[in-house]
Design a protein around this motif. Structure first.
Motif, PDB file in Angstrom:
ATOM      1  N   GLY A  76      57.254 -20.081  49.400  1.00 29.79           N
ATOM      2  CA  GLY A  76      55.955 -20.414  48.835  1.00 29.79           C
ATOM      3  C   GLY A  76      55.674 -19.590  47.599  1.00 29.79           C
ATOM      4  N   VAL A  77      54.909 -20.162  46.707  1.00 30.06           N
ATOM      5  CA  VAL A  77      54.456 -19.443  45.516  1.00 30.06           C
ATOM      6  C   VAL A  77      53.001 -19.839  45.288  1.00 30.06           C
ATOM      7  N   TYR A  93      52.396 -23.849  45.959  1.00 26.35           N
ATOM      8  CA  TYR A  93      53.517 -24.740  46.279  1.00 26.35           C
ATOM      9  C   TYR A  93      54.223 -24.159  47.494  1.00 26.35           C
ATOM     10  N   ARG A  94      54.631 -25.024  48.426  1.00 20.86           N
ATOM     11  CA  ARG A  94      55.337 -24.601  49.643  1.00 20.86           C
ATOM     12  C   ARG A  94      56.495 -25.549  49.887  1.00 20.86           C
ATOM     13  N   ARG A  95      57.631 -24.961  50.257  1.00 21.29           N
ATOM     14  CA  ARG A  95      58.820 -25.757  50.571  1.00 21.29           C
ATOM     15  C   ARG A  95      59.390 -25.263  51.889  1.00 21.29           C
ATOM     16  N   TYR A 101      60.027 -32.605  52.903  1.00 17.88           N
ATOM     17  CA  TYR A 101      58.941 -32.703  51.938  1.00 17.88           C
ATOM     18  C   TYR A 101      58.510 -31.327  51.456  1.00 17.88           C
ATOM     19  N   HIS A 102      57.699 -31.356  50.431  1.00 16.50           N
ATOM     20  CA  HIS A 102      57.116 -30.161  49.826  1.00 16.50           C
ATOM     21  C   HIS A 102      55.602 -30.317  49.932  1.00 16.50           C
ATOM     22  N   GLN A 103      54.881 -29.246  49.652  1.00 17.89           N
ATOM     23  CA  GLN A 103      53.419 -29.323  49.641  1.00 17.89           C
ATOM     24  C   GLN A 103      52.887 -28.666  48.376  1.00 17.89           C
ATOM     25  N   LEU A 121      42.637 -28.748  48.478  1.00 22.00           N
ATOM     26  CA  LEU A 121      43.345 -30.003  48.694  1.00 22.00           C
ATOM     27  C   LEU A 121      44.814 -29.662  48.877  1.00 22.00           C
ATOM     28  N   ARG A 122      45.415 -30.131  49.976  1.00 21.51           N
ATOM     29  CA  ARG A 122      46.847 -29.926  50.221  1.00 21.51           C
ATOM     30  C   ARG A 122      47.497 -31.295  50.326  1.00 21.51           C
ATOM     31  N   GLN A 123      48.550 -31.498  49.535  1.00 23.49           N
ATOM     32  CA  GLN A 123      49.215 -32.792  49.469  1.00 23.49           C
ATOM     33  C   GLN A 123      50.706 -32.640  49.740  1.00 23.49           C
ATOM     34  N   ASP A 124      51.217 -33.405  50.729  1.00 17.74           N
ATOM     35  CA  ASP A 124      52.657 -33.477  50.952  1.00 17.74           C
ATOM     36  C   ASP A 124      53.256 -34.367  49.873  1.00 17.74           C
TER      37      ASP A 124
END
Length: 144
Positions: A76-77, A93-95, A101-103, A121-124
């Motif tokens: 994550g960053v 950003y999270r992987r 998928y990523h977020q 807001l968190r989006q896959d």
């Protein structure tokens, strides 16, 4: 029907300030195993840098030791800019390498000595699965 069960676990961290603004941490989540998929055993670290309490950047690297057949990385960053001393603007950003998928996340908030609020807001993104969108609201009241 599945029965709910209670369990206890333990998180631990140690953080070292290398010099003003730079912090390095070792992290462990769910160190007491619950054998639940919603509480995986995670170990890793984090590096963050803050500039004059106005801008901060952080990077996290964790290993998920229990969710998959073998250990999988979670990276994550995140960045935050504190506008006017009380309005945090955040991007992240999270992987998770065990999932396809990523977020991406974006948040806007308000903080002062007594109260804090965040709307995020968190989006896959990516992958063939249904892309989840979450709108998250956090409220905090600081008792002194």
């Amino acid at each position: 029907a599945a029965l709910a069960r209670a369990a206890f676990t333990l998180d631990a961290a140690i953080r070292v300030t290398a010099f003003e603004g730079l912090q390095i941490a070792a992290l462990g989540y769910n160190l007491i195993r619950t054998h639940s998929p919603i509480a995986p055993l995670l170990v890793g670290g984090s590096i963050s840098y803050s500039y004059k309490q106005v801008f901060s950047l952080s990077v996290d690297a964790l290993a998920d030791l229990t969710t998959f057949d073998s250990a999988e990385a979670v990276l994550g960053v995140g960045a935050e800019y504190l506008a006017g001393g009380s309005v945090p603007i955040r991007l992240g950003y999270r992987r998770e390498f065990g999932r396809p998928y990523h977020q991406l996340t974006a948040a806007l908030g308000y903080v002062d000595a007594k109260f804090g609020a965040d709307l995020a807001l968190r989006q896959d993104i990516g992958g063939d699965q249904t892309r989840d969108t979450q709108l998250l609201l956090s409220l905090r009241y600081h008792v002194q």
